[in-house]
Design an enzyme around this catalytic site. Sequence first.
Site, PDB file in Angstrom:
ATOM      1  N   GLY A   1       0.718  -1.264  -0.085  1.00 25.34           N
ATOM      2  CA  GLY A   1      -0.110   0.016   0.185  1.00 25.34           C
ATOM      3  C   GLY A   1       0.785   1.196  -0.066  1.00 25.34           C
ATOM      4  O   GLY A   1       0.158   2.265  -0.029  1.00 25.34           O
TER       5      GLY A   1
ATOM      6  N   GLY B   1       3.438  -3.303  -3.951  1.00 26.17           N
ATOM      7  CA  GLY B   1       3.222  -3.709  -5.550  1.00 26.17           C
ATOM      8  C   GLY B   1       3.484  -2.495  -6.149  1.00 26.17           C
ATOM      9  O   GLY B   1       4.855  -2.462  -6.733  1.00 26.17           O
ATOM     10  N   ARG B   2       2.861  -1.564  -6.096  1.00 25.82           N
ATOM     11  CA  ARG B   2       2.823  -0.356  -6.756  1.00 25.82           C
ATOM     12  C   ARG B   2       4.367   0.489  -6.610  1.00 25.82           C
ATOM     13  O   ARG B   2       4.674   1.210  -7.426  1.00 25.82           O
ATOM     14  CB  ARG B   2       1.799   0.618  -6.243  1.00 25.82           C
ATOM     15  CG  ARG B   2       1.605   2.010  -6.854  1.00 25.82           C
ATOM     16  CD  ARG B   2       0.625   2.779  -6.124  1.00 25.82           C
ATOM     17  NE  ARG B   2      -0.688   2.042  -5.939  1.00 25.82           N
ATOM     18  CZ  ARG B   2      -1.734   2.158  -6.684  1.00 25.82           C
ATOM     19  NH1 ARG B   2      -1.828   2.914  -7.932  1.00 25.82           N
ATOM     20  NH2 ARG B   2      -2.597   1.589  -6.294  1.00 25.82           N
TER      21      ARG B   2
ATOM     22  N   ARG C   1      -6.467   2.892 -15.362  1.00 28.91           N
ATOM     23  CA  ARG C   1      -6.524   3.402 -14.263  1.00 28.91           C
ATOM     24  C   ARG C   1      -7.402   4.749 -14.387  1.00 28.91           C
ATOM     25  O   ARG C   1      -8.216   5.061 -13.404  1.00 28.91           O
ATOM     26  CB  ARG C   1      -5.087   3.640 -13.741  1.00 28.91           C
ATOM     27  CG  ARG C   1      -4.503   2.301 -13.366  1.00 28.91           C
ATOM     28  CD  ARG C   1      -3.097   2.387 -12.682  1.00 28.91           C
ATOM     29  NE  ARG C   1      -3.332   2.980 -11.523  1.00 28.91           N
ATOM     30  CZ  ARG C   1      -3.488   4.166 -11.009  1.00 28.91           C
ATOM     31  NH1 ARG C   1      -2.623   5.187 -11.867  1.00 28.91           N
ATOM     32  NH2 ARG C   1      -3.521   4.628  -9.849  1.00 28.91           N
TER      33      ARG C   1
ATOM     34  N   TYR D   1     -10.172   4.575 -11.638  1.00 28.05           N
ATOM     35  CA  TYR D   1     -10.032   5.240 -10.453  1.00 28.05           C
ATOM     36  C   TYR D   1      -9.821   6.636 -10.632  1.00 28.05           C
ATOM     37  O   TYR D   1      -9.412   7.456  -9.705  1.00 28.05           O
ATOM     38  CB  TYR D   1      -8.491   4.693  -9.863  1.00 28.05           C
ATOM     39  CG  TYR D   1      -8.297   3.277  -9.695  1.00 28.05           C
ATOM     40  CD1 TYR D   1      -9.248   2.400  -8.696  1.00 28.05           C
ATOM     41  CD2 TYR D   1      -7.397   2.574 -10.420  1.00 28.05           C
ATOM     42  CE1 TYR D   1      -8.615   1.052  -8.639  1.00 28.05           C
ATOM     43  CE2 TYR D   1      -7.172   1.237 -10.328  1.00 28.05           C
ATOM     44  CZ  TYR D   1      -7.780   0.512  -9.352  1.00 28.05           C
ATOM     45  OH  TYR D   1      -7.522  -0.935  -9.340  1.00 28.05           O
TER      46      TYR D   1
ATOM     47  N   CYS E   1     -14.890   2.541 -27.974  1.00 31.08           N
ATOM     48  CA  CYS E   1     -16.076   3.446 -27.937  1.00 31.08           C
ATOM     49  C   CYS E   1     -16.923   3.538 -26.667  1.00 31.08           C
ATOM     50  O   CYS E   1     -17.852   2.892 -26.120  1.00 31.08           O
ATOM     51  CB  CYS E   1     -17.178   2.619 -28.629  1.00 31.08           C
ATOM     52  SG  CYS E   1     -16.381   2.142 -30.301  1.00 31.08           S
TER      53      CYS E   1
ATOM     54  N   TYR F   1      -0.566  -1.881 -11.915  1.00 27.64           N
ATOM     55  CA  TYR F   1      -2.114  -2.045 -12.356  1.00 27.64           C
ATOM     56  C   TYR F   1      -2.312  -1.478 -13.860  1.00 27.64           C
ATOM     57  O   TYR F   1      -3.033  -0.751 -13.905  1.00 27.64           O
ATOM     58  CB  TYR F   1      -2.925  -1.390 -11.258  1.00 27.64           C
ATOM     59  CG  TYR F   1      -2.521  -1.836  -9.839  1.00 27.64           C
ATOM     60  CD1 TYR F   1      -2.961  -3.263  -9.629  1.00 27.64           C
ATOM     61  CD2 TYR F   1      -1.462  -1.202  -9.141  1.00 27.64           C
ATOM     62  CE1 TYR F   1      -2.595  -3.686  -8.418  1.00 27.64           C
ATOM     63  CE2 TYR F   1      -1.362  -1.677  -7.814  1.00 27.64           C
ATOM     64  CZ  TYR F   1      -1.647  -3.060  -7.611  1.00 27.64           C
ATOM     65  OH  TYR F   1      -1.284  -3.475  -6.245  1.00 27.64           O
TER      66      TYR F   1
END
Length: 458
Positions: free
Chosen positions: A264, A315-316, A352, A356, A382, A411
């Site tokens: 996180g 991760g990120r 993303r 988000y 579209c 991601y």
Amino acid sequence: MVFTTARPQGLAVLHFITKSENQNHSMHHFHYHGSQLYCEDVSVETLARKYGTPLFIYSQQTITDRFLALDQALSELDHLVCFAVKSNSNRAVLRTVADLGGGFDIVSAGELQRVIAAGGQAGKCAFAGVGKSEAEIRYALEQGVYTFNVESEAELKRIDAIAGRLKKKAPVAVRVNPNVEAHTHAKITTGTYENKFGIAFEEIEKVYARASRMKNLWLRGVQMHIGSQITESTPFETAVRKVGPLAARLKARHGLEFFSLGGGIGIVYDPALESGSPKWWLAGAGRKTLTPARYAERLLPDLKSLGLRILLEPGRFISGNSGILVTRIEYVKRTGRKNFLIVDAAMNDLIRPAFYDAYHQILPLSRKGGKLISSDVVGPVCESGDYFCHDRPLPKVGEGDYLALMSAGAYGSVMGSNYNSRALPAEIMVRGKKAAVVRRRQALEEIHVGESIAPWQK
Ligand SMILES: *Cc1c(COP(=O)(O)O)cnc(C)c1O
């Protein structure tokens, strides 16, 4: 690097950051040499021309630096940094982490298989997720994962039963939901009672007591994960202060070996909002980026006394700034109100922004001077959600020019789909002067290769 700065009086100007400034931020190894954007020592435009677009490009040095920064910040503790495979599961990325001695946070049998295929060890894998199937549990037990991070009592019972049949002891940790607000986007907050993750803090000790009577379980640790893209240390501190004493009690009672803090840790998506940079005042407080050193400095005092092995599941933080998505401008479309740059990447390549409301810095591969034009960068799919930015001051670019969507390493590719029957992009790994294709571009036929007509349609 270059970014745009909206001055209080509304004038847009270009601001250049030198390579050394960028390295002080230790964010990544994408920077301009003269007018050209480079990934490490390789010209990005050369790669785009050679391999086509859309194209994901990863900097191995950035992945390495980011991993080691966390690893070294925890060096005073017995610890294992487990890279969250779901953020970027390319085998070359996983191999980079494996070669650095890292472990992996996995959420499916497919991810475990990838880790093994990339040369990682099952014995360094933590298997997370609320919905592990019987087949997945069996496979993970056979491969010998380090721990199952368990999210419910029903799952504990299922793991116990399967382990019994395989005559194994299953290593488990229960995921504590500490009910801590992470101050992040609603779709990526996980540590409060409003969401499906973990077992409530107040219930945990009773759950461990019941689990200790299940014969085929080995109570190995305790785990938490409060959310993603968390950019301040306070939520982590609050959670550690709450769960640390619980971990100590569980260790005394059940002989636990580890405490996983989850992942996180947030990254910088918009360098202009960093403290000290020209647009920092837009961020309000101009707060400092959460660095590994700061994270460790705040948490170490509480963790040291526990005498537990500490696991992290970033991760990120490792993959996010390590990758970019390169796209080519197909058309420039000026309407009365808008300047649309229609590019060949779309929401199926990088979802993303649509999913988000995420911000990605957008840079031209060839830096240009001159006035900035308020532009919308959009894909060909579209859906009105198929955009990368709205009304952003960008240099004047035209058909055939290339843009880089920065910080697309986490991601990004992993959330790709074949929506609109668009092929998945190629992926390139760069190390110094070298570049290699680490996923070839999907061929159009491959998109529908598993399909057929029904027999009665013949
Ligand atoms: C998604 C996830 C992570 C990684 O999150 P990042 O924000 O990418 O660091 C770690 N642990 C668990 C349990 C997760 O679900």
